[in-house]
Structure formats: C-alpha cells, structure tokens
Design an enzyme around this catalytic site. Structure first.
Site, short mmCIF file in Angstrom:
data_model
loop_
_atom_site.label_atom_id
_atom_site.label_comp_id
_atom_site.label_asym_id
_atom_site.label_seq_id
_atom_site.Cartn_x
_atom_site.Cartn_y
_atom_site.Cartn_z
CG ASP A 52 33.19 20.65 -2.68
OD1 ASP A 52 32.63 21.18 -4.01
OD2 ASP A 52 33.25 21.64 -1.63
CB SER A 92 42.06 20.73 1.18
OG SER A 92 42.64 22.04 0.44
CB VAL A 93 42.53 20.89 -4.50
CG1 VAL A 93 41.40 20.13 -4.92
CG2 VAL A 93 42.29 22.26 -4.49
CG ASN A 130 35.22 23.25 -10.81
OD1 ASN A 130 34.90 24.11 -11.51
ND2 ASN A 130 34.53 23.01 -9.67
CB SER A 185 39.33 33.58 -13.90
OG SER A 185 38.56 34.82 -13.69
CE1 TYR A 190 39.35 32.82 -8.94
CE2 TYR A 190 38.75 34.56 -10.48
CZ TYR A 190 38.51 33.37 -9.85
OH TYR A 190 37.75 32.55 -10.61
CE LYS A 210 40.22 30.16 -11.14
NZ LYS A 210 40.27 28.61 -11.04
CB ALA A 258 24.62 32.13 -11.81
CB SER A 259 28.66 29.51 -8.76
OG SER A 259 29.56 30.60 -8.67
NE ARG A 260 30.88 28.59 -2.35
CZ ARG A 260 31.39 27.94 -1.18
NH1 ARG A 260 30.58 27.90 -0.26
NH2 ARG A 260 32.53 27.19 -1.15
P1 NAI Z 1 31.37 27.34 -6.33
O1 NAI Z 1 31.96 28.05 -5.12
O2 NAI Z 1 30.02 27.15 -6.64
O3 NAI Z 1 32.27 26.05 -6.46
C1 NAI Z 1 33.53 25.76 -6.08
C2 NAI Z 1 33.72 24.63 -5.08
O4 NAI Z 1 35.08 24.13 -4.79
C3 NAI Z 1 32.89 24.92 -3.87
O5 NAI Z 1 32.03 23.70 -3.86
C4 NAI Z 1 33.99 24.71 -2.80
O6 NAI Z 1 33.57 24.11 -1.60
C5 NAI Z 1 34.96 24.03 -3.42
N1 NAI Z 1 36.34 24.01 -2.87
C6 NAI Z 1 36.94 25.28 -2.64
N2 NAI Z 1 38.09 24.91 -1.97
C7 NAI Z 1 38.37 23.82 -2.05
C8 NAI Z 1 39.59 22.98 -1.76
N3 NAI Z 1 40.71 23.25 -1.29
N4 NAI Z 1 39.47 21.55 -2.00
C9 NAI Z 1 38.29 21.01 -2.58
N5 NAI Z 1 37.34 21.75 -3.10
C10 NAI Z 1 37.45 23.23 -2.69
O7 NAI Z 1 32.19 28.41 -7.54
P2 NAI Z 1 32.22 28.08 -9.17
O8 NAI Z 1 31.68 29.44 -9.75
O9 NAI Z 1 31.39 26.81 -9.55
O10 NAI Z 1 33.60 27.78 -9.52
C11 NAI Z 1 34.37 26.64 -10.15
C12 NAI Z 1 35.53 27.44 -10.65
O11 NAI Z 1 35.33 28.08 -11.79
C13 NAI Z 1 36.37 27.96 -9.76
O12 NAI Z 1 37.78 27.77 -9.80
C14 NAI Z 1 36.28 29.36 -9.92
O13 NAI Z 1 37.39 30.14 -9.72
C15 NAI Z 1 35.97 29.31 -11.56
N6 NAI Z 1 35.62 30.35 -12.22
C16 NAI Z 1 34.31 30.46 -12.27
C17 NAI Z 1 33.68 31.64 -12.83
C18 NAI Z 1 32.16 31.89 -12.52
O14 NAI Z 1 31.78 32.76 -13.22
N7 NAI Z 1 31.31 31.08 -11.73
C19 NAI Z 1 34.34 32.52 -13.54
C20 NAI Z 1 35.72 32.31 -13.64
C21 NAI Z 1 36.38 31.02 -13.20
#
Ligand code: NAI
Length: 298
Positions: free
Chosen positions: A39, A74-75, A101, A153, A166, A170, A199-201
């Site tokens: 992360d 960073s990825v 992810n 997504s 996005y 995606k 649910a997430s940020r």
């Molecule tokens: P989140 O914001 O809680 O988690 C994403 C994590 O990725 C964060 O901890 C962030 O620091 C990390 N991150 C961001 N850029 C980065 C980088 N360049 N290198 C390494 N780490 C990095 O969000 P969530 O909801 O858990 O999302 C996870 C995945 O699911 C994402 O790809 C999001 O687009 C996808 N997604 C989520 C949905 C949802 O309803 N929560 C819906 C559809 C897709």
C-alpha cells in the site's frame, strides 16, 4: 466441503492497507498464506504516501499469528511493480497469488476531467495492474502456478455518472484478464475479474450511512479467496460481489446473421436480429468469432 487452506502459498495484494484489500489480506493470512501487504498509503485522489497503511495491516496479521510483510511502492510504475514482486520473492521465495486491488478516484463529469485527473487514474488502475502482473507472471510461469484477480468496476462495465476516467481504466482490466489467461493457459496461471461493491473511503460519499454497515468489505472477501484457491479451476470470468450478493457477468457474442453484400438499408431491415442477444454466449478467444463469420467467408 473441505476447508480451503493456503499453507505454503504466497499472496501479493496491492492496496491492502485498507478497504477490500485489507479484508483479502486478513482472510488469506488466517488461512495460512504468507502475504505481501502492498500500500502506498496516499489519499483517496492519489496524492501523498504513508507507510502506516501497510504496516498496520501487517501488525494485525502478525498479532493473530499470521505471516506478512509490508511493501510501500506505488503500483503505477514498472519499477514499483517489480519491487512489489521482489518483496514476495525475497521474503517468501515466490508468488502464487496476485490480487490487483489498489485504487484511487478523481471523479468529475466528462467536461471537467483534466489531463492529470485522467492520467493518474489510468496510471494506478490500468498501468498499475500491468506493472505488477508482468513481474508476477514471470515468477508464476517459472513455477507453473498462478492465481490472479483483477478488480474492475460496475462503473466501467455498466456505467456511472462522473467517472469517465475511472470507467475507462477499470474496463481495461478485462483486457488484461483475457491476455493473462490466453498466455498463461499452459502454465496453470488463471485470472478472474471482480466487480465489487463495498463500503470504503472510495464509496463513503456515494452511499448513505445505513447502507455502509450492510456493505462490509468482509462480505466480498469469500468469493475472492475462493477464486485464488487451488480448488478453483475456472478462469476468464467476471464476478459481482457485495453485501452477500454473488453473481457472474459476461461479455457475450450472439451468432447474429450473415448479410452478404450488406447495404445500409439491409442493416436497417435486419436490425432486430443484429441487435438481438438472446443466443449470445461468452467466447474464449478472439478467433471464436470466425465460427459466426464462416458463412460470409465461403
Ligand atoms: P480503498 O481506498 O479503501 O483502498 C484502496 C487502497 O489502495 C488504499 O489503501 C490506497 O492507499 C491504495 N492505493 C492507492 N493508490 C495506490 C498505488 N498507486 N499503489 C499502491 N497502493 C495504492 O478502496 P476500496 O473500495 O477498498 O477499493 C479497492 C478496489 O476496488 C479499487 O481498485 C477500487 O477501484 C475497486 N472498487 C471498489 C468498489 C467499492 O464499492 N468499494 C466498487 C468498484 C471497484
């Protein structure tokens, strides 16, 4: 049903410092996997970085008796991707599982998206998934074993307002899945794609608070963990998961019809059949479209 375990398996989860990635990391570690918690620890829009995000999840895994190491790259660069996989190889000798992810958002309606908003979102989701998958694929190919999850997504597959950058980034993950499966077939590398709802940020301002409790990331994790297990033999599939709902989506192709010497008018005349998808099925390879074209090619 036998219990699904991951003893001896090494998993890399990008963006595992929070939300869905964290839920996957905890569940995999609980089931015996050695985990690389990657992360960057930046903000929701991709700025900044903080090693605390990965460290806290590693601490939590260790406190429960699991095995994990952090990675803060960073990825979104080739160097970052290589270093994430190197962390797995240096610490645990290999990588069996990769969950792409990590994610950010820069939501704006189409006319307001700046070049930076577009570039950054594409860099993390699309390029980022490639940057980590390429070095992981090399190790998996060597070991003739790999399980990869890409995160797409519903915004990309089905559509949403204010997410052009996005949505585009995606859906690119679907292309990556198809390529990985085609090239990984003979090495037992299998890739599936997930469209989560949780649910997430990333979703805190688009979901009402009462929905949040019902959409815990932990409700998505069982499907992902099943898909990256040895038990799962299916690949090239797209799954939806959220709030305890699990289902499959697909890109399908209908046999349609062959119109030799088509004209604009004959397209109009046959529009019902051309646009019909009642006999549509998913295809396994681009060449499968030739079966439908065969009459036209004779
Ligand atoms: P989140 O914001 O809680 O988690 C994403 C994590 O990725 C964060 O901890 C962030 O620091 C990390 N991150 C961001 N850029 C980065 C980088 N360049 N290198 C390494 N780490 C990095 O969000 P969530 O909801 O858990 O999302 C996870 C995945 O699911 C994402 O790809 C999001 O687009 C996808 N997604 C989520 C949905 C949802 O309803 N929560 C819906 C559809 C897709």
């Amino acid at each position: 049903m036998s219990e699904i375990k991951f003893d001896g398996r090494v998993a890399v989860i990008t963006g595992a410092g929070a939300g869905l990635g964290k839920a996957y990391a905890l569940e995999l570690a609980k089931r015996g996997a050695k985990v690389v918690v990657n992360d960057l620890g930046g903000t929701r829009d991709g700025s900044g970085s903080d090693s605390k995000a990965a460290d806290l999840v590693v601490d939590e895994i260790k406190a429960s008796g699991g095995n994990a190491v952090p990675n803060y790259d960073s990825v979104s660069t080739m160097e970052g991707g290589k270093n994430i996989i190197k962390t797995a190889v240096d610490n645990f000798g290999k990588v069996d599982i990769l969950i792409n992810n990590a994610g950010i958002l820069r939501d704006k309606s189409i006319l307001k998206i700046s070049e930076q908003d577009w570039d950054l979102v594409v860099a993390v989701h699309e390029k980022g998934a490639f940057c980590v998958t390429q070095p992981a694929f090399a190790v998996m190919k060597e070991n003739k074993y790999g399980r990869i999850i890409n995160t797409t997504s519903g915004s990309g597959i089905y559509g949403n307002f204010g997410q052009t950058n996005y949505a585009m980034a995606k859906t690119a993950l679907l292309g990556l899945m198809h390529s990985v499966n085609t090239e990984g077939l003979k090495y037992n590398i299998k890739c599936n794609t997930l469209a989560p709802v949780a649910a997430s940020r990333l979703t805190e301002d688009v979901m009402p608070p009462e929905m949040f409790e019902k959409l815990k990331p932990e409700f998505v994790a069982p499907l992902v963990v099943y898909l990256v297990s040895e038990t799962n033999q299916d690949a090239n599939m797209i799954f939806n998961a959220g709030a305890g709902w699990f289902s499959r989506s697909a890109i399908v192709c209908d046999p349609g019809l062959v119109l030799k010497d088509a004209t604009v008018e004959s397209i109009q005349e046959n529009w019902k059949t051309i646009s019909d998808i009642s006999e549509a099925k998913p295809l396994g390879h681009v060449n499968d479209t030739f079966q439908f074209m065969s009459a036209a090619l004779q």
